[in-house]
Scaffold this motif. Structure first.
Motif, PDB file in Angstrom:
ATOM      1  N   ASN A   1       0.807  -1.225   0.000  1.00  0.00           N
ATOM      2  CA  ASN A   1       0.000   0.000   0.000  1.00  0.00           C
ATOM      3  C   ASN A   1       0.836   1.268   0.000  1.00  0.00           C
ATOM      4  O   ASN A   1       0.300   2.365   0.156  1.00  0.00           O
ATOM      5  N   LYS A   2       2.140   1.137  -0.164  1.00  0.00           N
ATOM      6  CA  LYS A   2       3.026   2.300  -0.238  1.00  0.00           C
ATOM      7  C   LYS A   2       3.546   2.464  -1.666  1.00  0.00           C
ATOM      8  O   LYS A   2       3.575   1.498  -2.444  1.00  0.00           O
ATOM      9  N   PRO A   3       3.977   3.671  -2.042  1.00  0.00           N
ATOM     10  CA  PRO A   3       4.444   3.895  -3.419  1.00  0.00           C
ATOM     11  C   PRO A   3       5.703   3.097  -3.753  1.00  0.00           C
ATOM     12  O   PRO A   3       6.529   2.807  -2.890  1.00  0.00           O
ATOM     13  N   LEU A   4       5.824   2.758  -5.034  1.00  0.00           N
ATOM     14  CA  LEU A   4       7.030   2.129  -5.569  1.00  0.00           C
ATOM     15  C   LEU A   4       7.550   2.974  -6.726  1.00  0.00           C
ATOM     16  O   LEU A   4       6.772   3.552  -7.498  1.00  0.00           O
ATOM     17  N   LEU A   5       8.869   3.023  -6.854  1.00  0.00           N
ATOM     18  CA  LEU A   5       9.516   3.701  -7.977  1.00  0.00           C
ATOM     19  C   LEU A   5      10.327   2.655  -8.732  1.00  0.00           C
ATOM     20  O   LEU A   5      11.332   2.156  -8.232  1.00  0.00           O
ATOM     21  N   TYR A   6       9.849   2.292  -9.951  1.00  0.00           N
ATOM     22  CA  TYR A   6      10.502   1.262 -10.759  1.00  0.00           C
ATOM     23  C   TYR A   6      11.550   1.941 -11.640  1.00  0.00           C
ATOM     24  O   TYR A   6      11.240   2.871 -12.398  1.00  0.00           O
ATOM     25  N   VAL A   7      12.796   1.479 -11.572  1.00  0.00           N
ATOM     26  CA  VAL A   7      13.905   2.136 -12.281  1.00  0.00           C
ATOM     27  C   VAL A   7      14.603   1.123 -13.179  1.00  0.00           C
ATOM     28  O   VAL A   7      14.880  -0.009 -12.752  1.00  0.00           O
ATOM     29  N   TRP A   8      14.916   1.505 -14.421  1.00  0.00           N
ATOM     30  CA  TRP A   8      15.721   0.671 -15.298  1.00  0.00           C
ATOM     31  C   TRP A   8      16.433   1.557 -16.321  1.00  0.00           C
ATOM     32  O   TRP A   8      16.099   2.732 -16.493  1.00  0.00           O
ATOM     33  N   VAL A   9      17.424   0.986 -16.992  1.00  0.00           N
ATOM     34  CA  VAL A   9      18.198   1.738 -17.970  1.00  0.00           C
ATOM     35  C   VAL A   9      18.201   1.006 -19.302  1.00  0.00           C
ATOM     36  O   VAL A   9      18.022  -0.215 -19.356  1.00  0.00           O
ATOM     37  N   GLU A  10      18.430   1.779 -20.363  1.00  0.00           N
ATOM     38  CA  GLU A  10      18.563   1.200 -21.694  1.00  0.00           C
ATOM     39  C   GLU A  10      20.043   0.963 -22.012  1.00  0.00           C
ATOM     40  O   GLU A  10      20.925   1.537 -21.356  1.00  0.00           O
ATOM     41  N   PRO A  11      20.329   0.132 -23.012  1.00  0.00           N
ATOM     42  CA  PRO A  11      21.723  -0.143 -23.372  1.00  0.00           C
ATOM     43  C   PRO A  11      22.509   1.140 -23.638  1.00  0.00           C
ATOM     44  O   PRO A  11      21.999   2.094 -24.232  1.00  0.00           O
TER      45      PRO A  11
END
Length: 599
Positions: free
Chosen positions: A459-469
């Protein structure tokens, strides 16, 4: 002297003309420099400064690298003995004329530097003798206290207006000479010391925190009776709590004091020694050691009689207090702003997650939850926060140890588990954080976390992080379950990301020999650049500025990508290098479930 390419020739030329100038204009006489740091002095000159009201003599010492630094002013006897203590003059007989941190010599005018220093020295000595600049003592309180201190204490104390007992913890550290720390709680102090690499002495001892209105001007008291008298004069309210503590504490007793100064506080300490002294009889000239108060049993205490009567001449040790608390370090070493006391989770402590964690700690976050099941390998070292000496250790432990050794105030919980296994056993673990950052680079797990948010398990916020090549781009999706939009909304039915920077990012993944060895290529310099910009986005989250779910997209060096033959998606064809975009998730063609929830 004009040849500045050869420093030896240049400095020698300046020194010769400086000597002639001092002799001609100030009737200076060359003498041997009697002060400290003699090895850095090329020549020194005795100069008389006078007007109709005052006469002083100084020794002006020219350093080897003059005019790049100011000359040193030494005040010889008998003038020093007549003047000390006065502001800006220390026990070494050195007079501070200009603060080298804020004032810089005009190297194009060496003679002018000499004249300015001599004039400033005369003004300071004259004002010091008359008492005109006595308030300057406060500006230099710590330096005067240090001159009389014979030991040092580290402090984690919170500065407050209330007197209280505190914990005095003894320890040893392989790199530090200091062996004492004071803290509001023993657990806080011991945790800080252990994370800093110290060995804690289990002996328990209390000290006393005493907020003062003032401790007066130098010279500072040196004996029990003098301290009591000074406190009664300048901080009368502190006397009673001090005596109450001394009545129950065993000597030696450490008193840590603070007093207000400008927008903060000055802090120091003193120690009352064991109540014993050698006494000589006036009649038979015989001596004995007095170990207790007259008329009292040896174990009885009466602090007032101890300080005021029987042991009034017993020396009091002054101690330098070095503040190592978070407030002090981040005020001095930052911009004065301290991040709010939030707890942030980091799911995935690889190259991206580890550097995000470091950035958060630099920003002032000190409560962290780290989750990662992997151990560090040599293949990780080039772009991970931790190095080869940590290979074989769990990533979460290595990140914790590395950051805690730098910032011992951190409160970190680590789990060496897959996040889904952890949630299976402790489904509320992420809800104990204010928000969590997901840096896994594993889309099925991220979708599962997204599902758990939709189901109300998280029930708390999530920050999804990823990078491109090649860090052509990088992305972060902020999802608060109370707002419209989710991670799934920015992907199509084939799980292709809708805002990718590279036209076909999958083409650029690398694979080594062996199953499941595919990786995304990128360099650590670009990672750090991305995370720096991402940190400001996280700051908005932390301070409650995010009122909707958002896609954060960071664009890398697009020009370089084009030069390397990597095709940029049409939507970014004319975008600027190293720019940032924010897109509300409500503007996307939302996933079926998010659409059905819109009224």
């Amino acid at each position: 002297m004009d040849d500045q390419r050869n420093l030896s020739v240049y400095y020698d030329g300046v020194l010769q003309t400086a000597a002639l100038h001092l002799i001609d204009k100030h009737q200076a006489v060359e003498v041997q420099y009697p002060g400290p740091d003699k090895e850095g002095i090329s020549k020194s000159f005795q100069i008389r400064c006078q007007d109709q009201d005052a006469i002083f003599e100084i020794i002006l010492a020219i350093p080897y690298n003059f005019p790049d630094v100011f000359p040193t002013v030494f005040v010889p006897d008998p003038y020093f003995s007549r003047l000390y203590p006065i502001p800006h003059l220390d026990k070494r007989k050195v007079l501070c004329t200009f603060d080298a941190e804020v004032a810089h010599p005009n190297i194009s005018n060496p003679h002018g530097i000499l004249d300015e220093v001599i004039q400033k020295a005369f003004i300071l000595l004259k004002k010091g003798k008359s008492g005109e600049n006595s308030l300057d003592y406060l500006d230099e309180f710590e330096s005067y206290w240090i001159q009389e201190a014979n030991s040092e204490i580290l402090s984690l104390l919170s500065i407050s207006p209330e007197t209280r007992e505190i914990h005095l913890i003894s320890f040893t550290h392989p790199n530090w000479s200091v062996t004492k720390l004071v803290a509001d709680t023993r657990m806080e102090g011991e945790t800080w010391l252990v994370q800093a690499g110290a060995t804690v002495d289990p002996t328990r001892k209390k000290a006393f925190y005493l907020p003062l209105e003032s401790i007066g001007l130098p010279p500072f008291p040196t004996k029990n009776g003098e301290f009591l008298k000074r406190l009664k004069t300048v901080s009368g309210d502190a006397v009673k709590p001090l005596l109450e503590f001394l009545n129950k504490d065993t000597r030696p007793s450490t008193i840590v004091f603070s007093m207000p100064y400008k927008d903060g506080h000055i802090i120091g300490a003193w120690e009352h020694a064991n109540a014993q002294q050698y006494k000589t009889s006036h009649y038979k000239r015989k001596g004995k050691v007095q170990k207790g108060l007259k008329g009292f049993r040896r174990w009885k205490r009466n602090a007032l009689l101890e300080l005021q009567r029987d042991f009034r001449d017993l020396g009091v040790k002054k101690q330098l207090v070095t503040r190592v608390d978070k407030m002090r370090l981040f005020t001095r070493g930052g911009d004065g702003e301290i991040s709010s006391s939030q707890r942030i989770g980091i799911i995935g402590c690889g190259s991206i997650g580890s550097h995000i964690t470091k950035s958060l700690v630099d920003f002032g976050i000190d409560q962290l939850l780290l989750i990662d099941k992997e151990k560090l390998t040599f293949g990780n070292v080039a772009r991970h926060l931790c190095g080869a000496n940590d290979v074989g250790n769990y990533k979460v432990r290595s990140v914790h140890q590395k950051l805690a050794s730098h910032f011992p105030h951190l409160e970190v919980t680590t789990y060496e588990y897959d996040v889904l296994r952890l949630l299976r056993d402790y489904e509320s673990v992420l809800n104990r954080c204010d928000f969590s950052i997901v840096a896994l680079g594993h889309f099925p797990t991220e979708l599962r976390l997204n599902r758990l948010q939709k189901d109300g398990i998280i029930n708390k916020p999530l920050l999804y992080v990823w990078v491109e090549p090649y860090l052509a781009g990088a992305h972060a999706v902020y999802v608060d379950p109370s707002y419209i939009g989710c991670l799934h909304c920015v992907f199509d039915e084939q799980h292709a990301f809708l805002k990718s920077v590279l036209a076909e990012p999958g083409l650029y993944s690398k694979r080594e020999a062996g199953c499941q060895s595919t990786f995304v290529p990128y360099g650590i310099v670009e990672v750090k650049r991305f995370i720096l910009d991402l940190t400001f986005f996280i700051e908005d989250i932390q301070y409650g500025k995010m009122k909707e779910n958002v896609l954060f997209t960071w664009l890398g060096n697009l020009t370089l990508q084009k030069e390397k033959g990597r095709k940029i998606a049409g939507r970014w064809a004319v975008a600027e290098n190293y720019s940032v975009r924010r897109f509300p998730l409500a503007n996307f063609a939302r996933c079926e479930e998010c659409n059905s929830n819109v009224i």
